[in-house]
Enzyme design. Structure first.
Site, PDB file in Angstrom:
ATOM      1  N   ASP A 198       0.103 -30.358   1.945  1.00 25.57           N
ATOM      2  CA  ASP A 198       0.238 -28.789   3.315  1.00 25.57           C
ATOM      3  C   ASP A 198       0.701 -28.072   3.193  1.00 25.57           C
ATOM      4  O   ASP A 198       1.467 -27.163   1.865  1.00 25.57           O
ATOM      5  CB  ASP A 198       0.427 -30.038   4.868  1.00 25.57           C
ATOM      6  CG  ASP A 198       2.346 -30.126   4.375  1.00 25.57           C
ATOM      7  OD1 ASP A 198       2.607 -29.899   3.047  1.00 25.57           O
ATOM      8  OD2 ASP A 198       3.160 -30.546   5.792  1.00 25.57           O
ATOM      9  N   LYS A 228      10.842 -34.361   2.416  1.00 27.02           N
ATOM     10  CA  LYS A 228      10.407 -34.584   1.966  1.00 27.02           C
ATOM     11  C   LYS A 228       8.976 -33.736   0.959  1.00 27.02           C
ATOM     12  O   LYS A 228       9.439 -32.774   0.563  1.00 27.02           O
ATOM     13  CB  LYS A 228       8.970 -35.443   2.425  1.00 27.02           C
ATOM     14  CG  LYS A 228       8.256 -34.190   3.910  1.00 27.02           C
ATOM     15  CD  LYS A 228       7.000 -35.249   4.396  1.00 27.02           C
ATOM     16  CE  LYS A 228       6.347 -34.420   5.305  1.00 27.02           C
ATOM     17  NZ  LYS A 228       7.404 -34.280   6.837  1.00 27.02           N
ATOM     18  N   ARG A 259       4.492 -32.550   2.176  1.00 26.94           N
ATOM     19  CA  ARG A 259       2.944 -33.986   2.422  1.00 26.94           C
ATOM     20  C   ARG A 259       2.516 -33.575   1.098  1.00 26.94           C
ATOM     21  O   ARG A 259       2.309 -33.095   0.469  1.00 26.94           O
ATOM     22  CB  ARG A 259       2.425 -33.684   3.868  1.00 26.94           C
ATOM     23  CG  ARG A 259       3.005 -33.109   4.590  1.00 26.94           C
ATOM     24  CD  ARG A 259       2.235 -33.392   5.943  1.00 26.94           C
ATOM     25  NE  ARG A 259       2.852 -33.476   7.496  1.00 26.94           N
ATOM     26  CZ  ARG A 259       2.146 -34.591   8.036  1.00 26.94           C
ATOM     27  NH1 ARG A 259       0.971 -34.943   8.445  1.00 26.94           N
ATOM     28  NH2 ARG A 259       3.103 -33.863   9.129  1.00 26.94           N
ATOM     29  N   ASP A 278       3.319 -26.140   3.931  1.00 29.61           N
ATOM     30  CA  ASP A 278       4.682 -25.693   3.894  1.00 29.61           C
ATOM     31  C   ASP A 278       5.158 -26.760   2.534  1.00 29.61           C
ATOM     32  O   ASP A 278       6.159 -26.789   1.362  1.00 29.61           O
ATOM     33  CB  ASP A 278       6.049 -26.250   4.387  1.00 29.61           C
ATOM     34  CG  ASP A 278       5.568 -27.671   5.095  1.00 29.61           C
ATOM     35  OD1 ASP A 278       4.898 -28.325   5.000  1.00 29.61           O
ATOM     36  OD2 ASP A 278       7.050 -28.015   5.885  1.00 29.61           O
TER      37      ASP A 278
HETATM   38  C1  VG1 Z   1       4.930 -35.839  12.141  1.00 29.68           C
HETATM   39  C2  VG1 Z   1       4.986 -36.480  11.653  1.00 29.68           C
HETATM   40  C3  VG1 Z   1       5.905 -37.062  11.693  1.00 29.68           C
HETATM   41  C4  VG1 Z   1       6.787 -36.065  10.080  1.00 29.68           C
HETATM   42  C5  VG1 Z   1       6.462 -34.416  10.969  1.00 29.68           C
HETATM   43  C6  VG1 Z   1       7.497 -33.155  10.497  1.00 29.68           C
HETATM   44  O1  VG1 Z   1       5.368 -35.622  13.342  1.00 29.68           O
HETATM   45  O2  VG1 Z   1       4.060 -37.860  11.974  1.00 29.68           O
HETATM   46  O3  VG1 Z   1       6.057 -38.174   9.784  1.00 29.68           O
HETATM   47  O4  VG1 Z   1       8.045 -35.705   9.809  1.00 29.68           O
HETATM   48  O5  VG1 Z   1       4.951 -34.410  11.374  1.00 29.68           O
HETATM   49  O6  VG1 Z   1       5.702 -33.584   8.758  1.00 29.68           O
HETATM   50  P1  VG1 Z   1       5.295 -36.201  14.672  1.00 29.68           P
HETATM   51  O7  VG1 Z   1       6.678 -36.222  16.076  1.00 29.68           O
HETATM   52  O8  VG1 Z   1       3.741 -34.753  15.422  1.00 29.68           O
HETATM   53  O9  VG1 Z   1       4.497 -37.158  14.800  1.00 29.68           O
HETATM   54  V1  VG1 Z   1       6.219 -31.311   7.948  1.00 29.68           V
HETATM   55  O10 VG1 Z   1       4.688 -32.010   6.781  1.00 29.68           O
HETATM   56  O11 VG1 Z   1       5.443 -31.207   9.713  1.00 29.68           O
HETATM   57  O12 VG1 Z   1       7.073 -31.064   8.388  1.00 29.68           O
HETATM   58 CO    CO Z   2       4.918 -29.890   5.943  1.00 22.41          CO
END
Ligand code: VG1
Ligand code: CO
Length: 544
Positions: A277, A376, A282, A279
């Site tokens: 993704d 992650k 993912r 950053d």
């Molecule tokens: C989403 C995902 C969550 C993840 C978060 C940040 O959050 O569901 O699992 O940790 O994004 O990921 P939410 O609250 O919208 O469900 V990332 O790749 O934005 O740093």
């Molecule tokens: Co991300």
């Protein structure tokens, strides 16, 4: 350098969400918006005088402006040194590693992750602590409290630093070192994986596609996959970071990576396709004729981690976010290791990783990682998959099928309803919450009996803290589950996430179409929540 104190007034919307403060760029562009937030972070920390701060972002629009502003505020507040990636770039996992490797006090990760970028897109700022992971709630709560009363910030009149020049400069009295964003990270990957085995796999003609989605992972993937591991040039596509992600949506799912998915399902398609993704934290994993759901990927990587040199001694435990399927639980059970269920968001894994209680963590939202950093890590997951494929000498599809034949299959899907009216979404969740006490023991249809129903509360076994209201879980006696929660990363209205899961034993039917297998649960979820009728939507915005 002259340090100046500038008077300001608070903004009432600087509440960090699941992963930092994410807002429209236009919100961030308001005078003092970045300044207030950064100063509120520094005001909530103690003991950083003379210490090092890491700064990096995913290269999206406004990254450069926010970094220059942040460097001046860091200098005026007394940091001794800033380490910043060239061009202002650091993937989120690389930033986490740089913080740890250089024993920095903490870091600022500038990203809105998978949200679109550009002048009309999103921007974000997240503070990470010295372990390299997102600040825990104790700190994010303090930051929010501070933003509500802040009346001044410190900055300086120092000139902009040259972000494209590797080496040491100064901003006032503070040292600014511009570093190669890839080098430290690539060295770390080399210690974890069998690079020779993966190189041999590529040399044998194994075909791979990696879609960097015009985001930050491009330089990392070019350097590691094509450069070090010898994958043919062209393996990495969309590998040059663009401030608007080429006007795309850098979310590695089956909607935004549809072309690559179709290719992997075609006879002449690659053996392995992957993406990450905005950053770089993912991952999307697709084998020839086999999409691997993130929940399965977590379970399979945990079960096979010992094939990689970095995990040869075995793993101590696994953690997954609550909405993630229970596939990993079955692996932990068989291995006789600890299993933890945490709220959504990587910040909840930090304590377990620091305490050595878990080695591998994951979320259903395409996030997997390990104790090598405290975020992650998209490319890490891709490299571990490649390592597993290289050592097992099997296709992704074979590996997945054998996994199901051993542990059973957790059918899993997530339905997102984006940009729903916030009042309607909150009401829906409130009313469902009120119904929960009456659900256990109730039967729905022939097979579904409710075993438990609650709003998830997490008790951190390491620091004893409690996080309540983390999402509604309705569990059934046959291992099926309905979960519903509101997103904490969206920037417009509310996003409702509905997570559905059912379990099919090791000798059961593993070839059903996922949406069909989960149809009874999808119907029941709508019955219990009135979702479609209340939101006026007849289908989800995104199905994963
Ligand atoms: C989403 C995902 C969550 C993840 C978060 C940040 O959050 O569901 O699992 O940790 O994004 O990921 P939410 O609250 O919208 O469900 V990332 O790749 O934005 O740093
Ligand atoms: Co991300």
């Amino acid at each position: 350098m002259t340090i100046k104190t500038v008077q300001t007034t608070p903004f009432n919307d600087q509440k960090p969400g699941t992963s930092g403060l994410r807002k429209r760029v236009t919100v961030y562009q308001q005078p003092n918006y970045v300044e207030n937030y950064i100063q509120a972070i520094f005001d909530s920390l103690e003991g950083f005088a003379g210490k090092t701060l890491v700064i990096g972002g995913d290269g999206r629009f406004y990254n450069d402006v926010a970094i220059q502003t942040t460097i001046r505020i860091a200098a005026a507040n007394g940091f001794g040194k800033v380490l910043v990636g060239r061009g202002g770039l650091l993937s989120t996992p690389a930033a986490s590693h740089v913080i740890r490797h250089h024993q920095a006090f903490g870091g600022l990760v500038l990203s809105a992750s998978h949200n679109p970028g550009g002048p009309d897109g999103d921007f974000g700022i997240k503070y990470n602590i010295g372990n390299g992971g997102p600040a825990p709630e104790k700190i994010t709560d303090a930051v929010f409290a501070r933003t509500k009363v802040i009346d001044s910030y410190k900055t300086s009149d120092a000139a902009d630093v040259a972000l494209d020049k590797i080496g040491t400069q100064k901003s006032g009295d503070m040292v600014v070192e511009v570093i190669d964003p890839v080098a430290d990270y690539a060295d770390l990957m080399r210690t974890l994986f069998d690079f020779e085995g993966i190189s041999r796999l590529f040399a044998s003609g194994f075909k791979m596609k990696f879609d960097a989605m015009h985001a930050v992972t491009g330089p990392y993937a070019h350097a590691i996959l094509e450069g070090i591991l010898g994958a043919p040039i062209g393996t990495v596509i969309n590998g040059t970071p663009s401030p608007s992600f080429n006007n795309g949506h850098p979310d590695p799912n089956l909607v935004y990576c549809k072309d690559m998915y179709d290719e992997a399902m075609s006879p002449n398609g690659p053996d392995f396709a992957a993406a990450s993704d905005g950053d770089g934290d993912r991952n999307l994993i697709i084998g020839k004729n086999r999409f691997v759901t993130p929940s399965d990927s977590l379970a399979i990587l945990a079960a096979n981690a010992a094939l990689a040199p970095g995990y040869a001694a075995g793993i101590t435990g696994i953690a997954r976010s609550m909405p993630t399927s229970a596939a990993a639980d079955r692996v932990a059970e068989k291995m006789g290791i600890e299993m933890h269920e945490t709220p959504t968001g990587w910040k909840f894994f930090g304590n377990l990783l620091d305490a050595g209680r878990v080695t591998i963590c994951g979320e259903e939202s395409a996030g997997t990682g390990s104790n090598h950093v405290r975020e992650k890590d998209g490319l890490w997951a891709v490299l571990l998959w490649l390592n597993v494929v290289a050592s097992r000498k099997q296709s992704v599809d074979q590996i997945v099928r054998e996994h199901w034949a051993t542990y059973g299959r957790n059918y899993y899907t997530r339905h997102d309803y984006e940009e729903v009216d916030a009042t309607i979404a909150n009401q829906l969740v409130d009313e469902l919450r009120a119904k929960l006490p009456g659900l256990p023991g109730q039967n729905f249809g022939e097979d579904l009996q409710v075993a438990f129903a609650d709003d998830f509360t997490y008790h951190d076994p390491v620091d004893g803290s409690t996080s309540a209201k983390q999402g509604i879980r309705i569990g059934f006696t046959d291992g099926s589950r309905i979960v519903i929660r509101l997103s904490g990363t969206g920037t417009v209205g509310a996003t409702l996430r509905l997570y559905l899961e059912s379990y099919e034993a090791a000798d059961g039917r593993h070839d059903l179409e996922t949406q069909l297998a989960l149809e009874p649960l999808i119907r029941l979820a709508d019955e219990l929540t009135g979702l479609k009728q209340r939101t006026g939507r007849d289908q989800p915005t995104v199905i994963t």
